[in-house]
Design a protein around this motif. Structure first.
Motif, mmCIF file in Angstrom:
data_model
loop_
_atom_site.group_PDB
_atom_site.id
_atom_site.type_symbol
_atom_site.label_atom_id
_atom_site.label_comp_id
_atom_site.label_asym_id
_atom_site.label_seq_id
_atom_site.Cartn_x
_atom_site.Cartn_y
_atom_site.Cartn_z
ATOM 1 N N ALA A 151 -14.669 9.516 -2.140
ATOM 2 C CA ALA A 151 -13.503 9.181 -1.307
ATOM 3 C C ALA A 151 -13.770 7.921 -0.486
ATOM 4 O O ALA A 151 -12.886 7.071 -0.327
ATOM 5 C CB ALA A 151 -13.167 10.350 -0.387
ATOM 6 N N GLY A 177 -0.272 2.547 -3.289
ATOM 7 C CA GLY A 177 -1.547 3.121 -2.861
ATOM 8 C C GLY A 177 -2.007 4.325 -3.655
ATOM 9 O O GLY A 177 -3.200 4.608 -3.722
ATOM 10 N N ALA A 178 -1.098 5.040 -4.286
ATOM 11 C CA ALA A 178 -1.473 6.242 -5.032
ATOM 12 C C ALA A 178 -1.726 5.952 -6.514
ATOM 13 O O ALA A 178 -2.058 6.862 -7.269
ATOM 14 C CB ALA A 178 -0.368 7.291 -4.908
ATOM 15 N N PHE A 209 -5.817 1.091 -7.168
ATOM 16 C CA PHE A 209 -6.068 1.359 -5.755
ATOM 17 C C PHE A 209 -6.571 2.776 -5.521
ATOM 18 O O PHE A 209 -7.241 3.052 -4.532
ATOM 19 C CB PHE A 209 -4.797 1.129 -4.933
ATOM 20 N N SER A 210 -6.207 3.679 -6.411
ATOM 21 C CA SER A 210 -6.561 5.083 -6.252
ATOM 22 C C SER A 210 -6.745 5.697 -7.634
ATOM 23 O O SER A 210 -6.212 5.197 -8.623
ATOM 24 C CB SER A 210 -5.441 5.804 -5.496
ATOM 25 N N TRP A 211 -7.481 6.774 -7.707
ATOM 26 C CA TRP A 211 -7.681 7.496 -8.954
ATOM 27 C C TRP A 211 -7.989 8.948 -8.642
ATOM 28 O O TRP A 211 -8.233 9.310 -7.505
ATOM 29 C CB TRP A 211 -8.812 6.870 -9.779
ATOM 30 N N GLU A 212 -7.955 9.775 -9.683
ATOM 31 C CA GLU A 212 -8.256 11.193 -9.507
ATOM 32 C C GLU A 212 -9.762 11.355 -9.343
ATOM 33 O O GLU A 212 -10.543 10.928 -10.190
ATOM 34 C CB GLU A 212 -7.782 11.985 -10.719
ATOM 35 N N GLN A 272 -13.546 4.989 -2.888
ATOM 36 C CA GLN A 272 -12.144 4.746 -3.238
ATOM 37 C C GLN A 272 -11.426 4.030 -2.103
ATOM 38 O O GLN A 272 -10.661 3.089 -2.341
ATOM 39 C CB GLN A 272 -11.453 6.061 -3.555
ATOM 40 N N SER A 273 -11.667 4.435 -0.881
ATOM 41 C CA SER A 273 -11.036 3.784 0.271
ATOM 42 C C SER A 273 -11.525 2.353 0.440
ATOM 43 O O SER A 273 -10.729 1.437 0.702
ATOM 44 C CB SER A 273 -11.319 4.582 1.541
ATOM 45 N N HIS A 288 0.826 -1.207 0.000
ATOM 46 C CA HIS A 288 0.000 0.000 0.000
ATOM 47 C C HIS A 288 0.862 1.258 0.000
ATOM 48 O O HIS A 288 0.520 2.240 -0.658
ATOM 49 C CB HIS A 288 -0.943 0.010 1.192
ATOM 50 N N GLY A 305 -9.954 0.221 -2.443
ATOM 51 C CA GLY A 305 -8.549 -0.102 -2.196
ATOM 52 C C GLY A 305 -8.381 -1.134 -1.095
ATOM 53 O O GLY A 305 -7.586 -2.072 -1.216
#
Length: 128
Positions: free
Chosen positions: A101, A83-84, A88-91, A104-105, A79, A108
């Motif tokens: 948010a 993690g970014a 796992f994450s996106w804009e 997204q959490s 992570h 992930g």
């Protein structure tokens, strides 16, 4: 009276059961006394509930927490490194709302849970 109840009562008195209006407001960024006592009480209550459900009654085996617990170093390092990045994450498009948010959490966390489960099934355990 046991310490966790005193912590809960202390947090309620210090914060006047509000977020911003108490003698010492609950503030995570400052780790205020009311925040620490509130989190201590919450952690004890959650631990007591888990102990009752898992060890005393045997109603729950602790899954899915077993899988990431067996490879916690792998999940932590993975992570930290990935993690970014997608998946796992996106804009985020809707920055004014918390739902994206939260999703997204949860997404992930679910992916890392699946990865930990696959590693558990393959009997791969990272140790130091």
């Amino acid at each position: 009276m046991p310490a966790p109840q005193l912590q809960g009562i202390g947090a309620a008195l210090l914060s006047k059961c509000t977020r911003d209006q108490g003698f010492i407001p609950v503030n995570k960024n400052l780790w205020s006394l009311s925040y620490i006592t509130c989190m201590g009480c919450s952690a004890f209550l959650l631990l007591a509930l888990m102990y009752f459900l898992i060890d005393v009654k045997g109603w729950w085996g602790g899954r899915p927490f077993i899988f990431p617990g067996m490879n916690s170093i792998f999940v932590y390092v993975g992570h930290s490194l990935l993690g970014a990045y997608f998946p796992f994450s996106w804009e985020m498009k809707c920055t004014g709302h918390h739902w994206e948010a939260l999703f997204q959490s949860l997404w992930g966390t679910s992916l890392w849970l699946c990865i930990a489960y696959l590693l558990y099934r393959k009997k791969f355990f990272l140790k130091i």
